[in-house]
Write a protein that holds these residues in place. Structure first.
Motif, PDB file in Angstrom:
ATOM      1  N   SER A  11       0.828  -1.207   0.000  1.00 55.74           N
ATOM      2  CA  SER A  11       0.000   0.000   0.000  1.00 55.74           C
ATOM      3  C   SER A  11       0.860   1.254   0.000  1.00 55.74           C
ATOM      4  O   SER A  11       0.442   2.283  -0.494  1.00 55.74           O
ATOM      5  N   THR A  67       1.991   3.213  -3.566  1.00 54.57           N
ATOM      6  CA  THR A  67       1.079   3.936  -4.442  1.00 54.57           C
ATOM      7  C   THR A  67       1.795   4.980  -5.268  1.00 54.57           C
ATOM      8  O   THR A  67       1.525   5.135  -6.445  1.00 54.57           O
ATOM      9  N   GLN A  77      -9.348   4.116  -6.720  1.00 60.40           N
ATOM     10  CA  GLN A  77      -9.170   5.029  -5.585  1.00 60.40           C
ATOM     11  C   GLN A  77      -9.359   6.467  -6.052  1.00 60.40           C
ATOM     12  O   GLN A  77      -9.077   6.794  -7.196  1.00 60.40           O
ATOM     13  N   LYS A  78      -9.825   7.310  -5.123  1.00 57.87           N
ATOM     14  CA  LYS A  78      -9.951   8.743  -5.372  1.00 57.87           C
ATOM     15  C   LYS A  78      -9.095   9.482  -4.352  1.00 57.87           C
ATOM     16  O   LYS A  78      -8.972   9.043  -3.214  1.00 57.87           O
ATOM     17  N   GLU A  79      -8.545  10.609  -4.767  1.00 60.52           N
ATOM     18  CA  GLU A  79      -7.836  11.500  -3.847  1.00 60.52           C
ATOM     19  C   GLU A  79      -8.333  12.911  -4.108  1.00 60.52           C
ATOM     20  O   GLU A  79      -8.560  13.292  -5.261  1.00 60.52           O
ATOM     21  N   ARG A 104      -7.835  10.325   0.955  1.00 59.61           N
ATOM     22  CA  ARG A 104      -7.877   9.136   0.107  1.00 59.61           C
ATOM     23  C   ARG A 104      -9.201   8.439   0.350  1.00 59.61           C
ATOM     24  O   ARG A 104      -9.611   8.260   1.495  1.00 59.61           O
ATOM     25  N   GLU A 156     -12.155   5.300  -1.134  1.00 58.72           N
ATOM     26  CA  GLU A 156     -12.558   4.180  -1.982  1.00 58.72           C
ATOM     27  C   GLU A 156     -13.373   4.758  -3.140  1.00 58.72           C
ATOM     28  O   GLU A 156     -13.836   5.902  -3.064  1.00 58.72           O
ATOM     29  N   THR A 192     -10.436   6.402   3.398  1.00 57.92           N
ATOM     30  CA  THR A 192      -9.502   5.351   3.799  1.00 57.92           C
ATOM     31  C   THR A 192      -8.268   5.909   4.488  1.00 57.92           C
ATOM     32  O   THR A 192      -7.549   5.173   5.141  1.00 57.92           O
TER      33      THR A 192
END
Length: 156
Positions: free
Chosen positions: A10, A13, A79-81, A112, A114, A120
């Protein structure tokens, strides 16, 4: 041991990001992004590793805020940021950063999430002793493996 491996994966990324032209991005990624964000302008694309697989990031700004969407090669959103105000970081996150890097200045922060928007954790950029350090923390302030770059902070 499995937890350590998961944390190591993780933490990758941002490792090995590679800027891409739009024509280098899989058509499924472009189609998924443009369908979800048809008004996005000046989109930048990168290729990177996410949880052991090649992924594609689409980055754009809207109303002065930066957004990053991470897709698998088949166009699935992973994933979204979302850029956020550093002052709005939760107290446990700020305390964890100050404990690990007491003299560092928090420069940038992102939430961050989902694909469904569930939070998350956070990605935070700090300036520590003239070095840019990216930290990943869960929503409770637990640190994930860090990424250190040689990019001097004075050039920002």
């Amino acid at each position: 041991m499995a937890l350590a491996a998961l944390l190591a994966v993780s933490g990758q990324t941002n490792a090995g990001e590679k800027e891409l032209d739009k024509n280098q991005v899989p058509k499924a990624v472009i189609a998924a992004f443009e369908k979800a964000y048809p008004k996005a302008k000046d989109v930048a694309f990168e290729q990177e590793m996410f949880q052991g697989q090649t992924a594609y990031e689409a980055e754009y700004k809207k109303n002065g805020k930066e957004y990053e969407l991470l897709y698998s090669a088949d166009g699935t959103l992973l994933q979204k940021e979302e850029e956020m105000d550093v002052a709005k970081l939760p107290k446990p996150v700020v305390e964890a950063i100050k404990k690990a890097h007491p003299k560092a200045k928090i420069e940038e922060a992102e939430k961050r999430m989902e694909p469904d928007g569930t939070l998350t954790g956070y990605e935070v950029e700090i300036n520590a002793a003239g070095k840019k350090i990216e930290l990943e923390l869960d929503s409770n302030g637990k640190m994930m493996p860090i990424q250190i770059t040689d990019e001097p902070t004075a050039s920002r």
